[in-house]
Write an enzyme that holds these catalytic residues in place. Structure first.
Site, PDB file in Angstrom:
ATOM      1  CD  GLU A  49      -2.956   0.995   2.414  1.00 14.46           C
ATOM      2  OE1 GLU A  49      -3.543  -0.028   2.508  1.00 14.46           O
ATOM      3  OE2 GLU A  49      -3.058   1.976   3.225  1.00 14.46           O
ATOM      4  N   GLY A  54     -14.650   5.491   4.700  1.00 10.77           N
ATOM      5  CA  GLY A  54     -13.782   6.471   5.260  1.00 10.77           C
ATOM      6  C   GLY A  54     -14.193   7.102   6.506  1.00 10.77           C
TER       7      GLY A  54
HETATM    8  P1  FAD Z   1     -17.896   0.298   7.323  1.00 11.26           P
HETATM    9  O1  FAD Z   1     -17.706  -1.180   6.378  1.00 11.26           O
HETATM   10  O2  FAD Z   1     -18.949   1.119   6.404  1.00 11.26           O
HETATM   11  O3  FAD Z   1     -17.988   0.090   8.587  1.00 11.26           O
HETATM   12  C1  FAD Z   1     -17.902   1.303   9.507  1.00 11.26           C
HETATM   13  C2  FAD Z   1     -18.624   0.944  10.659  1.00 11.26           C
HETATM   14  O4  FAD Z   1     -20.092   0.704  10.515  1.00 11.26           O
HETATM   15  C3  FAD Z   1     -18.079  -0.338  11.344  1.00 11.26           C
HETATM   16  O5  FAD Z   1     -18.221  -0.086  12.868  1.00 11.26           O
HETATM   17  C4  FAD Z   1     -19.199  -1.318  11.098  1.00 11.26           C
HETATM   18  O6  FAD Z   1     -19.574  -2.161  12.064  1.00 11.26           O
HETATM   19  C5  FAD Z   1     -20.470  -0.320  11.008  1.00 11.26           C
HETATM   20  N1  FAD Z   1     -21.563  -0.816  10.126  1.00 11.26           N
HETATM   21  C6  FAD Z   1     -21.497  -1.148   8.780  1.00 11.26           C
HETATM   22  N2  FAD Z   1     -22.621  -1.481   8.301  1.00 11.26           N
HETATM   23  C7  FAD Z   1     -23.591  -1.139   9.332  1.00 11.26           C
HETATM   24  C8  FAD Z   1     -24.900  -1.038   9.424  1.00 11.26           C
HETATM   25  N3  FAD Z   1     -25.651  -1.580   8.270  1.00 11.26           N
HETATM   26  N4  FAD Z   1     -25.629  -0.686  10.522  1.00 11.26           N
HETATM   27  C9  FAD Z   1     -24.902  -0.248  11.643  1.00 11.26           C
HETATM   28  N5  FAD Z   1     -23.664  -0.269  11.490  1.00 11.26           N
HETATM   29  C10 FAD Z   1     -22.953  -0.488  10.494  1.00 11.26           C
HETATM   30  N6  FAD Z   1      -9.635   5.606   4.815  1.00 11.26           N
HETATM   31  C11 FAD Z   1      -9.266   6.686   3.920  1.00 11.26           C
HETATM   32  O7  FAD Z   1     -10.135   7.518   4.233  1.00 11.26           O
HETATM   33  N7  FAD Z   1      -8.889   6.080   2.645  1.00 11.26           N
HETATM   34  C12 FAD Z   1      -8.354   5.438   2.493  1.00 11.26           C
HETATM   35  O8  FAD Z   1      -7.753   5.040   1.594  1.00 11.26           O
HETATM   36  C13 FAD Z   1      -8.362   4.208   3.397  1.00 11.26           C
HETATM   37  N8  FAD Z   1      -7.833   2.931   3.081  1.00 11.26           N
HETATM   38  C14 FAD Z   1      -7.912   1.934   4.323  1.00 11.26           C
HETATM   39  C15 FAD Z   1      -7.392   0.713   3.858  1.00 11.26           C
HETATM   40  C16 FAD Z   1      -7.566  -0.301   4.566  1.00 11.26           C
HETATM   41  C17 FAD Z   1      -7.039  -1.636   4.358  1.00 11.26           C
HETATM   42  C18 FAD Z   1      -8.132  -0.297   5.839  1.00 11.26           C
HETATM   43  C19 FAD Z   1      -8.537  -1.263   6.964  1.00 11.26           C
HETATM   44  C20 FAD Z   1      -8.876   1.088   6.100  1.00 11.26           C
HETATM   45  C21 FAD Z   1      -8.590   2.056   5.437  1.00 11.26           C
HETATM   46  N9  FAD Z   1      -9.323   3.623   5.478  1.00 11.26           N
HETATM   47  C22 FAD Z   1      -9.104   4.479   4.591  1.00 11.26           C
HETATM   48  C23 FAD Z   1      -9.666   3.694   6.877  1.00 11.26           C
HETATM   49  C24 FAD Z   1     -11.315   3.484   6.839  1.00 11.26           C
HETATM   50  O9  FAD Z   1     -11.943   4.387   5.874  1.00 11.26           O
HETATM   51  C25 FAD Z   1     -11.932   3.757   8.206  1.00 11.26           C
HETATM   52  O10 FAD Z   1     -11.556   2.585   8.964  1.00 11.26           O
HETATM   53  C26 FAD Z   1     -13.425   3.684   8.401  1.00 11.26           C
HETATM   54  O11 FAD Z   1     -13.787   4.345   9.633  1.00 11.26           O
HETATM   55  C27 FAD Z   1     -14.145   2.443   8.198  1.00 11.26           C
HETATM   56  O12 FAD Z   1     -14.311   2.231   6.874  1.00 11.26           O
HETATM   57  P2  FAD Z   1     -14.979   0.886   6.524  1.00 11.26           P
HETATM   58  O13 FAD Z   1     -14.995   0.856   4.787  1.00 11.26           O
HETATM   59  O14 FAD Z   1     -14.487  -0.370   6.852  1.00 11.26           O
HETATM   60  O15 FAD Z   1     -16.503   1.053   6.872  1.00 11.26           O
END
Ligand code: FAD
Length: 285
Positions: free
Chosen positions: A16, A107
């Site tokens: 990454e 995000g």
């Molecule tokens: P989600 O999958 O949407 O989850 C977020 C939270 O919501 C979790 O607690 C989940 O349990 C909860 N949730 C999901 N669905 C529901 C529902 N239906 N009802 C209630 N709760 C729910 N951030 C950036 O800005 N740019 C990047 O390039 C970036 N790269 C990353 C790469 C990796 C490998 C990782 C692990 C993280 C990265 N992040 C990045 C950080 C990421 O955006 C954050 O961790 C963010 O807080 C969560 O993103 P997610 O896509 O996992 O969210």
């Protein structure tokens, strides 16, 4: 090529990188990518928005990775501050740039930027991407549970929703105790999550990064890790080498325990990535 195909043949190794800050020329990352490309990763992912340059920088770097090095790029895309129209625009740009793989993210919520209402969770972004092109979609997962999740069980339940929405592989948040990853992998399997899960490994080579990572990512710092880091915190070279050795020991153990792949958070540091690869390159088969 869709990166989900890689896992059928081997344990994957991916890197990454992040775009340079918005006040730094974009081509400052190119020499870093050149050096990382020599290490022959299976794919390189490029973060979104982390340096303030938005998707133009992410897409530009992905194009360079593909055209110059014939390595598959993965573009990160975070939806929390985007409208549906903006996401569709980004997808069109990615398609035009020949990008086939997207890490679809919610995000982090920024208290200074009120989020748009169009997307609440990554699963909604994943659905939209699947409806609008032949992209391979990757999701993020959290061995120590996402910090905002109501519980570990709820977090896994929502992870399954992401997979059902169309994720064909997952990349994990960084962690420092492999037992956390193994416990998470087992729970994911019980929940019916059957896509490959790459383990995110962050080599920690200076004390400032440790403190920042522990706060940002809520990663638990095991006693063994803290002992090593405390011992060498005032000796930068020893600290760097200890951080590399710790990451190598995590990777060796993960591969011995049949991990699907390793995703190395390179922090744009080819020296550290090359030292790690040197130590483990024969294990990726
Ligand atoms: P989600 O999958 O949407 O989850 C977020 C939270 O919501 C979790 O607690 C989940 O349990 C909860 N949730 C999901 N669905 C529901 C529902 N239906 N009802 C209630 N709760 C729910 N951030 C950036 O800005 N740019 C990047 O390039 C970036 N790269 C990353 C790469 C990796 C490998 C990782 C692990 C993280 C990265 N992040 C990045 C950080 C990421 O955006 C954050 O961790 C963010 O807080 C969560 O993103 P997610 O896509 O996992 O969210």
């Amino acid at each position: 090529m869709k990166t989900c195909e890689i896992f059928k043949n081997k344990t994957s190794l991916s890197f990454e990188v992040f775009p340079p800050r918005s006040d730094t020329p974009i081509d400052s990352i190119y020499s870093t990518v050149d050096e990382l490309a020599h290490l022959k990763p299976d794919f390189i992912s490029v973060t979104y928005g982390a340096g303030g340059n938005g998707s133009n920088a992410t897409i530009g770097i992905c194009e360079m990775i593909k055209e110059k090095h014939s390595i598959e790029p993965v573009a990160h895309l975070a939806c929390i501050n985007l409208t549906r129209e903006k996401v569709l625009f980004e997808l069109a740009q990615m398609k035009a740039a020949g990008i086939e793989n997207i890490l679809a993210l919610r995000g982090d919520v920024n208290p200074n930027i009120p989020p748009h209402d169009d997307f609440k969770y990554a699963s909604e972004l994943i659905e939209l991407i699947k409806e609008n092109g032949d992209f391979n979609v990757i999701g993020a997962c959290y061995p120590e549970t996402h910090p905002e999740a109501a519980s570990g069980v709820e977090d896994i339940k929502h992870l399954k929703e992401k997979v059902d929405a169309g994720c064909s592989q997952l990349i994990s948040q960084l962690f420092f105790d492999n037992e956390d990853f193994y416990a998470f992998r087992e729970k994911a399997a019980i929940a019916g999550i059957d896509v490959p899960i790459e383990a995110g490994i962050m080599p920690v080579t200076n004390p400032k990064t440790i403190a920042r990572m522990a706060t940002l990512c809520h990663a638990r710092l095991p006693k063994k890790f803290l002992t090593i880091m405390q011992k060498y915190e005032n000796d930068p070279i020893a600290m760097r080498d200890a951080g590399i050795a710790y990451a190598v020991s995590q990777i060796v153990d993960l591969i011995a325990n049949d991990v699907d792949g390793i995703h190395l958070y390179t922090m744009n540091n080819p020296y550290i990535a090359s030292k790690i690869c040197e130590a483990v390159q024969t294990l990726f088969r």
